[in-house]
Design an enzyme around this catalytic site. Structure first.
Site, PDB file in Angstrom:
ATOM      1  N   ASP A 229       0.809  -1.215   0.000  1.00 14.15           N
ATOM      2  CA  ASP A 229       0.000   0.000   0.000  1.00 14.15           C
ATOM      3  C   ASP A 229       0.841   1.263   0.000  1.00 14.15           C
ATOM      4  OD1 ASP A 229      -2.511   1.381   0.115  1.00 14.15           O
ATOM      5  OD2 ASP A 229      -2.211   1.725   2.249  1.00 14.15           O
ATOM      6  N   SER A 250      -7.360   5.266   0.439  1.00 10.60           N
ATOM      7  CA  SER A 250      -7.601   3.976  -0.210  1.00 10.60           C
ATOM      8  C   SER A 250      -9.049   3.574   0.014  1.00 10.60           C
ATOM      9  CB  SER A 250      -6.669   2.910   0.377  1.00 10.60           C
ATOM     10  OG  SER A 250      -5.315   3.294   0.259  1.00 10.60           O
ATOM     11  N   GLN A 300      -5.671  -1.618  -6.484  1.00 12.69           N
ATOM     12  CA  GLN A 300      -6.294  -0.732  -5.509  1.00 12.69           C
ATOM     13  C   GLN A 300      -7.033   0.395  -6.219  1.00 12.69           C
ATOM     14  OE1 GLN A 300      -4.318   2.582  -2.838  1.00 12.69           O
ATOM     15  NE2 GLN A 300      -4.141   0.641  -1.747  1.00 12.69           N
TER      16      GLN A 300
END
Length: 315
Positions: A229, A250, A300
């Protein structure tokens, strides 16, 4: 899942002589409160003062992995970030044993703060099985990490420039103050701290700081989930040097684990954004072992609310 053994270890010192990775000793070291109930604390908090999404994903996978047998390994996870995390309080992780099959197990995890979920995660575990079907993309040809500078070394280089604006110096010094538990070496970094439009693609070498060691593939997957991430969503901003995100978050995160790897050894992180629109952006990533084996993939979608900045700005 075609698992190939990694080559000779890059670490020449013994585990006893090495500094244990803070990702193992602190960030991913959950406290067991009851059966399938864990508590996690925080190590690094981004400048946004919201919890780092990779930390919540990594801790959720740790909690899920504790409830499956030693012969089962994570092959995928799918997460939704539903609320911003509060860095002032710990996170509770509640595991539901959704299914236990002969070769697969599925776990559902809720990350909870103040009585409400901040993340929901489903993780699937698989018993490794041989197969004649094996293929992958080719790893990009890039300079080796030994020939590149770390982010911290690059920042010191930029700070040495006599024409650097004072505001830029302040921003760089704030970056230096961050105690991030991973080490990064960008491929083809800019020569100066100035914004310039580029394709929504980037490459950088990454590894966990400190020593983790061989033999615990579950732990390496959890560390990779944490790492995946980091700086991923920023890829979508590369074509827009005159816009800065005043709010980003996110929304969801998915990851697939393909082969064995060590998260405390250099891996190449290949990131690209195939789409952006409607204040959202989609970003995809691939983690490559140094020997060219594709270790993991991720995807993502994130929220990006931007504002225009002056062209002359160096931030």
């Amino acid at each position: 899942m075609a698992a190939k053994e990694t080559g000779e270890s890059e670490h020449t010192t013994s585990p006893e002589d090495d500094l244990r990775s803070v990702l193992v000793t602190s960030v991913l070291n959950l406290e067991e409160l009851d059966l399938d109930l864990y508590r996690g604390t925080h190590h690094w908090v981004p400048r946004s003062q919201r919890l780092f999404g990779g930390q919540i994903v990594g801790q959720a996978l740790v909690a899920a992995a504790k409830s499956v047998g030693d012969n089962l390994f994570a092959h995928s996870l799918h997460c939704y970030f539903v609320r911003a995390g509060d860095p002032k309080v710990p996170v509770l992780y509640q595991v539901e044993r959704t299914r236990d099959g002969r070769s697969f197990a599925v776990r559902s995890v809720k990350a909870i703060q103040h009585g409400h979920p901040i993340l929901t995660c489903q993780a699937s575990f698989h018993m490794q099985q041989p197969s004649p079907l094996q293929h992958q993309f080719t790893m990009p040809l890039v300079p080796q990490p030994e020939d590149l500078l770390t982010v911290e070394e690059l920042i010191h280089l930029y700070l040495s420039k006599p024409d650097l604006a004072e505001k830029s110096k302040q921003g760089l010094n704030k970056l230096l103050a961050n105690e991030v538990p991973i080490e990064i070496k960008p491929v083809n970094p800019p020569h100066s701290y100035r914004r310039a439009a580029s394709e929504p693609k980037k490459l950088f070498w990454v590894r966990a700081r400190g020593h983790i060691g061989e033999g615990n593939m579950k732990l390496h997957c959890c560390v990779a989930a944490y790492v995946s991430d980091f700086a991923l969503l920023d890829t979508a901003l590369l074509p827009y040097p005159n816009h800065r995100a005043h709010f980003s978050a996110s929304l969801d995160h998915a990851m697939w684990f393909h082969s064995t790897f060590r998260a405390d050894e250099w891996m190449l992180y290949e990131c690209e954004s195939p789409w952006a629109g409607g204040s959202r952006a989609l970003v995809q990533g691939r983690l490559w072992r140094r020997d060219g084996v594709l270790a993991a993939s991720c995807s993502q979608e994130g929220l990006l609310r931007v504002k225009e900045v002056a062209e002359s700005s160096k931030l």
